[in-house]
Design a protein around this motif. Structure first.
Motif, PDB file in Angstrom:
ATOM      1  N   SER A  90     -47.825 -14.860 -19.495  1.00  0.00           N
ATOM      2  CA  SER A  90     -47.457 -13.736 -18.623  1.00  0.00           C
ATOM      3  C   SER A  90     -46.547 -12.757 -19.344  1.00  0.00           C
ATOM      4  CB  SER A  90     -46.762 -14.248 -17.361  1.00  0.00           C
ATOM      5  OG  SER A  90     -47.623 -15.060 -16.621  1.00  0.00           O
ATOM      6  N   GLN A  91     -45.587 -13.274 -20.078  1.00  0.00           N
ATOM      7  CA  GLN A  91     -44.672 -12.406 -20.812  1.00  0.00           C
ATOM      8  C   GLN A  91     -45.422 -11.605 -21.872  1.00  0.00           C
ATOM      9  OE1 GLN A  91     -41.917 -15.640 -21.741  1.00  0.00           O
ATOM     10  NE2 GLN A  91     -40.279 -14.424 -20.819  1.00  0.00           N
ATOM     11  N   GLU A  92     -46.308 -12.277 -22.603  1.00  0.00           N
ATOM     12  CA  GLU A  92     -47.065 -11.581 -23.642  1.00  0.00           C
ATOM     13  C   GLU A  92     -47.966 -10.502 -23.063  1.00  0.00           C
ATOM     14  OE1 GLU A  92     -49.096 -14.602 -25.845  1.00  0.00           O
ATOM     15  OE2 GLU A  92     -47.256 -15.308 -26.800  1.00  0.00           O
ATOM     16  N   ALA A  93     -48.463 -10.736 -21.860  1.00  0.00           N
ATOM     17  CA  ALA A  93     -49.337  -9.762 -21.205  1.00  0.00           C
ATOM     18  C   ALA A  93     -48.525  -8.654 -20.524  1.00  0.00           C
ATOM     19  CB  ALA A  93     -50.226 -10.459 -20.179  1.00  0.00           C
ATOM     20  N   GLY A  94     -47.189  -8.745 -20.586  1.00  0.00           N
ATOM     21  CA  GLY A  94     -46.343  -7.739 -19.950  1.00  0.00           C
ATOM     22  C   GLY A  94     -46.228  -7.909 -18.447  1.00  0.00           C
ATOM     23  N   ASP A  95     -46.644  -9.057 -17.923  1.00  0.00           N
ATOM     24  CA  ASP A  95     -46.601  -9.326 -16.486  1.00  0.00           C
ATOM     25  C   ASP A  95     -45.307 -10.066 -16.165  1.00  0.00           C
ATOM     26  OD1 ASP A  95     -46.978  -9.979 -13.856  1.00  0.00           O
ATOM     27  OD2 ASP A  95     -48.832 -11.121 -14.174  1.00  0.00           O
ATOM     28  N   MET A  96     -44.210  -9.322 -16.153  1.00  0.00           N
ATOM     29  CA  MET A  96     -42.909  -9.940 -15.919  1.00  0.00           C
ATOM     30  C   MET A  96     -42.779 -10.449 -14.492  1.00  0.00           C
ATOM     31  SD  MET A  96     -41.685 -10.091 -18.804  1.00  0.00           S
ATOM     32  CE  MET A  96     -40.112 -10.788 -18.381  1.00  0.00           C
ATOM     33  N   PHE A  97     -43.465  -9.817 -13.548  1.00  0.00           N
ATOM     34  CA  PHE A  97     -43.420 -10.280 -12.160  1.00  0.00           C
ATOM     35  C   PHE A  97     -43.866 -11.743 -12.092  1.00  0.00           C
ATOM     36  CE2 PHE A  97     -45.207 -10.760  -7.872  1.00  0.00           C
ATOM     37  CZ  PHE A  97     -44.119 -10.364  -7.116  1.00  0.00           C
ATOM     38  N   THR A  98     -44.989 -12.069 -12.727  1.00  0.00           N
ATOM     39  CA  THR A  98     -45.489 -13.437 -12.716  1.00  0.00           C
ATOM     40  C   THR A  98     -44.592 -14.347 -13.537  1.00  0.00           C
ATOM     41  OG1 THR A  98     -47.754 -12.690 -12.382  1.00  0.00           O
ATOM     42  CG2 THR A  98     -47.481 -14.912 -13.256  1.00  0.00           C
ATOM     43  N   ALA A  99     -44.120 -13.892 -14.677  1.00  0.00           N
ATOM     44  CA  ALA A  99     -43.253 -14.714 -15.519  1.00  0.00           C
ATOM     45  C   ALA A  99     -41.976 -15.107 -14.766  1.00  0.00           C
ATOM     46  CB  ALA A  99     -42.902 -13.974 -16.810  1.00  0.00           C
ATOM     47  N   ILE A 100     -41.397 -14.162 -14.043  1.00  0.00           N
ATOM     48  CA  ILE A 100     -40.196 -14.457 -13.252  1.00  0.00           C
ATOM     49  C   ILE A 100     -40.526 -15.449 -12.154  1.00  0.00           C
ATOM     50  CG2 ILE A 100     -38.483 -13.475 -11.672  1.00  0.00           C
ATOM     51  CD1 ILE A 100     -38.822 -10.812 -13.329  1.00  0.00           C
ATOM     52  N   ARG A 101     -41.643 -15.216 -11.472  1.00  0.00           N
ATOM     53  CA  ARG A 101     -42.058 -16.113 -10.386  1.00  0.00           C
ATOM     54  C   ARG A 101     -42.304 -17.537 -10.905  1.00  0.00           C
ATOM     55  NH1 ARG A 101     -40.251 -13.343  -6.764  1.00  0.00           N
ATOM     56  NH2 ARG A 101     -41.463 -11.845  -5.603  1.00  0.00           N
ATOM     57  N   LEU A 102     -42.917 -17.648 -12.084  1.00  0.00           N
ATOM     58  CA  LEU A 102     -43.162 -18.976 -12.644  1.00  0.00           C
ATOM     59  C   LEU A 102     -41.846 -19.684 -12.950  1.00  0.00           C
ATOM     60  CD1 LEU A 102     -46.212 -18.378 -15.000  1.00  0.00           C
ATOM     61  CD2 LEU A 102     -46.142 -19.831 -12.978  1.00  0.00           C
ATOM     62  N   ALA A 103     -40.909 -18.983 -13.566  1.00  0.00           N
ATOM     63  CA  ALA A 103     -39.609 -19.599 -13.862  1.00  0.00           C
ATOM     64  C   ALA A 103     -38.931 -20.036 -12.567  1.00  0.00           C
ATOM     65  CB  ALA A 103     -38.721 -18.621 -14.631  1.00  0.00           C
ATOM     66  N   SER A 121     -32.160 -24.748 -16.244  1.00  0.00           N
ATOM     67  CA  SER A 121     -32.703 -24.041 -17.406  1.00  0.00           C
ATOM     68  C   SER A 121     -33.756 -23.013 -16.984  1.00  0.00           C
ATOM     69  CB  SER A 121     -33.306 -25.052 -18.386  1.00  0.00           C
ATOM     70  OG  SER A 121     -33.957 -24.388 -19.441  1.00  0.00           O
ATOM     71  N   TYR A 122     -34.709 -23.430 -16.149  1.00  0.00           N
ATOM     72  CA  TYR A 122     -35.735 -22.490 -15.681  1.00  0.00           C
ATOM     73  C   TYR A 122     -35.117 -21.355 -14.877  1.00  0.00           C
ATOM     74  CZ  TYR A 122     -39.905 -25.070 -17.117  1.00  0.00           C
ATOM     75  OH  TYR A 122     -40.900 -25.657 -17.845  1.00  0.00           O
ATOM     76  N   ASP A 123     -34.174 -21.679 -14.005  1.00  0.00           N
ATOM     77  CA  ASP A 123     -33.593 -20.629 -13.176  1.00  0.00           C
ATOM     78  C   ASP A 123     -32.747 -19.662 -13.994  1.00  0.00           C
ATOM     79  OD1 ASP A 123     -34.876 -21.362 -10.842  1.00  0.00           O
ATOM     80  OD2 ASP A 123     -33.330 -22.820 -10.308  1.00  0.00           O
ATOM     81  N   LYS A 124     -32.086 -20.146 -15.034  1.00  0.00           N
ATOM     82  CA  LYS A 124     -31.358 -19.236 -15.926  1.00  0.00           C
ATOM     83  C   LYS A 124     -32.329 -18.306 -16.655  1.00  0.00           C
ATOM     84  CE  LYS A 124     -27.157 -21.905 -16.747  1.00  0.00           C
ATOM     85  NZ  LYS A 124     -26.370 -22.685 -17.740  1.00  0.00           N
ATOM     86  N   GLN A 125     -33.481 -18.851 -17.086  1.00  0.00           N
ATOM     87  CA  GLN A 125     -34.509 -18.012 -17.710  1.00  0.00           C
ATOM     88  C   GLN A 125     -34.979 -16.943 -16.729  1.00  0.00           C
ATOM     89  OE1 GLN A 125     -37.849 -20.269 -19.236  1.00  0.00           O
ATOM     90  NE2 GLN A 125     -36.484 -21.860 -19.994  1.00  0.00           N
ATOM     91  N   GLY A 126     -35.196 -17.353 -15.480  1.00  0.00           N
ATOM     92  CA  GLY A 126     -35.643 -16.410 -14.456  1.00  0.00           C
ATOM     93  C   GLY A 126     -34.629 -15.306 -14.214  1.00  0.00           C
ATOM     94  N   VAL A 127     -33.346 -15.667 -14.172  1.00  0.00           N
ATOM     95  CA  VAL A 127     -32.286 -14.664 -13.983  1.00  0.00           C
ATOM     96  C   VAL A 127     -32.300 -13.679 -15.137  1.00  0.00           C
ATOM     97  CG1 VAL A 127     -29.775 -14.321 -13.968  1.00  0.00           C
ATOM     98  CG2 VAL A 127     -30.804 -16.063 -12.501  1.00  0.00           C
ATOM     99  N   GLU A 128     -32.399 -14.199 -16.343  1.00  0.00           N
ATOM    100  CA  GLU A 128     -32.391 -13.338 -17.531  1.00  0.00           C
ATOM    101  C   GLU A 128     -33.556 -12.340 -17.488  1.00  0.00           C
ATOM    102  OE1 GLU A 128     -33.184 -14.094 -22.193  1.00  0.00           O
ATOM    103  OE2 GLU A 128     -31.619 -15.346 -21.298  1.00  0.00           O
ATOM    104  N   MET A 129     -34.745 -12.837 -17.149  1.00  0.00           N
ATOM    105  CA  MET A 129     -35.911 -11.945 -17.078  1.00  0.00           C
ATOM    106  C   MET A 129     -35.785 -10.961 -15.915  1.00  0.00           C
ATOM    107  SD  MET A 129     -39.189 -14.356 -17.969  1.00  0.00           S
ATOM    108  CE  MET A 129     -38.712 -15.765 -16.968  1.00  0.00           C
ATOM    109  N   ALA A 130     -35.298 -11.436 -14.786  1.00  0.00           N
ATOM    110  CA  ALA A 130     -35.252 -10.599 -13.579  1.00  0.00           C
ATOM    111  C   ALA A 130     -34.205  -9.497 -13.674  1.00  0.00           C
ATOM    112  CB  ALA A 130     -34.988 -11.469 -12.352  1.00  0.00           C
TER     113      ALA A 130
END
Length: 173
Positions: A90-103, A121-130
């Motif tokens: 998702s990140q490589e495809a530029g789909d940050m909405f999905t990447a955040i949702r997955l995290a 760990s996952y939620d920290k990744q999600g915060v960083e992306m969001a």
């Protein structure tokens, strides 16, 4: 393969796995790519849930290759998710909405399994992306999960901060 997937999802692991192994052999023989990918998406779960994860990865890789070759995007996303590659894809495809949702989703699942460190760990990744996302709702959602992670491991001050920031964002959304 639907019956096999249903059996797995209702906890009938041996029955579902055996059924999907039979289906897999048949669809390979008949050359039906859609049914093949569906079986390759479900069967690895049966192996994984029975403690046979090593048997899962080759099937997932085969399913990913067939889904890409045949343009079966729905199954490709599922296969990548189960292969642990959905977020990266998702990140490589530029789909940050999905990447955040997955995290956020993976964090919640690990929290429910009492695996709080992985959830954190996952939620920290999600915060960083969001934080770079244009509207506040995804960040607020993942901050709530992060707050619950901190509560679960006894980090009350960090939980209060996460919940307070989420509250501010919800007020803006």
């Amino acid at each position: 393969s639907n019956l096999g997937c249903i059996a797995l999802s209702t906890g009938r692991l041996v029955e579902g796995t055996q059924y999907l192994e039979t289906v897999l052999g048949q669809v390979r023989a008949f050359g039906q790519p859609g049914s093949l990918v569906e079986a390759l998406a479900c069967l690895p779960g049966g192996y994984h849930w029975q403690g046979q994860s090593a048997r899962s990865l080759p099937l997932l890789e085969e399913g990913i290759a067939v889904a890409r070759r045949e343009g079966l995007g729905f199954w490709l996303g599922n296969l990548l998710f189960f292969a642990g590659q959905g977020q990266r894809h998702s990140q490589e495809a530029g789909d940050m909405f999905t990447a955040i949702r997955l995290a956020n989703s993976l964090g919640w699942i690990h929290h429910e399994l009492y695996d709080f460190e992985t959830a954190l760990s996952y939620d920290k990744q999600g915060v960083e992306m969001a934080r770079g996302f244009p509207w506040p709702e995804p960040l607020a959602n993942v901050l709530v999960n992060l707050g619950f992670d901190h509560l679960a491991i006894g980090e009350l001050a960090a939980a209060r901060l996460a919940f307070a920031e989420a509250d501010t964002l919800v007020g803006r959304d």
